[in-house]
Design a protein around this motif. Structure first.
Motif: not given
Length: 202
Positions: A172-199
């Motif tokens: 995946a493209r890094e920019g797309d990952v960052r946008i998706a994670l920002d949206r996920i982090n804003a969800l009410s179901i998310t209880r901590a900042v998502p963590r990523i490690i590149r592969v």
């Protein structure tokens, strides 16, 4: 590396990966990509077994495939050797005796690829509410940015209604990952900042 936890390392091992600190350089023809960060590599690769005071340099070129150089890279003598080599190269450049300008040895004048344009696979860890539909929500937001899921680890909660959810993505493209994670982090179901490690699939 301070954000990496033992859980991340163990989840990566369950998925068949070993965590390494890599400096990565790629020539894309019109630009150069450079990054330094903790990276998951497949545990069945020789690079995954490099440890202790040993370092390795892996190179790949069409027609040559992959080549690995391996040896001691830490400790007083190897570090002193590397520093002295750099000083000699700089002195030669200052005296006009270096055939290659030291600062442009790698990039050769090419532009650097912005990190948001870099592409690789990703390990993602979320702390989310333990309820039906959570995985579908996360997958949906990732899918909107063309990020597809390769594998999933979902553990039982510890009684507090929150569970770790680990995803491994396809490239995946890094920019797309960052946008998706920002949206996920804003969800009410998310209880901590998502963590990523590149592969890196090398």
């Amino acid at each position: 590396i301070s954000d990496v936890t033992l859980d991340d390392i163990q989840f990566g091992e369950r998925l068949g990966y070993t965590l390494k600190l890599l400096a990565i350089g790629k020539d894309h023809g019109d630009c150069i990509e450079t990054r330094v960060h903790p990276t998951f590599v497949s545990s069945d690769r020789v690079l995954a077994s490099v440890s202790g005071s040993y370092n390795a340099v892996y190179t790949y070129a069409p027609g040559l495939e992959g080549t690995l150089l391996y040896g001691r890279g830490a400790g007083p003598q190897p570090t002193g050797n590397a520093v002295l080599s750099d000083l000699i190269q700089l002195a030669r450049q200052m005296n006009g005796r270096s055939p290659v300008p030291y600062t442009n040895f790698f990039s050769n004048g090419k532009e650097l690829l912005p990190l948001r344009e870099a592409k690789c696979s990703y390990y993602m860890k979320f702390m989310v509410d333990d309820r039906p539909g959570v995985l579908a929500q996360l997958s949906g937001l990732l899918g909107e940015r063309n990020i597809s899921v390769q594998s999933v680890i979902q553990l039982e909660g510890e009684g507090d209604g929150i569970v770790p959810l680990v995803l491994m993505t396809h490239t995946a493209r890094e920019g797309d990952v960052r946008i998706a994670l920002d949206r996920i982090n804003a969800l009410s179901i998310t209880r901590a900042v998502p963590r990523i490690i590149r592969v890196e699939n090398i």
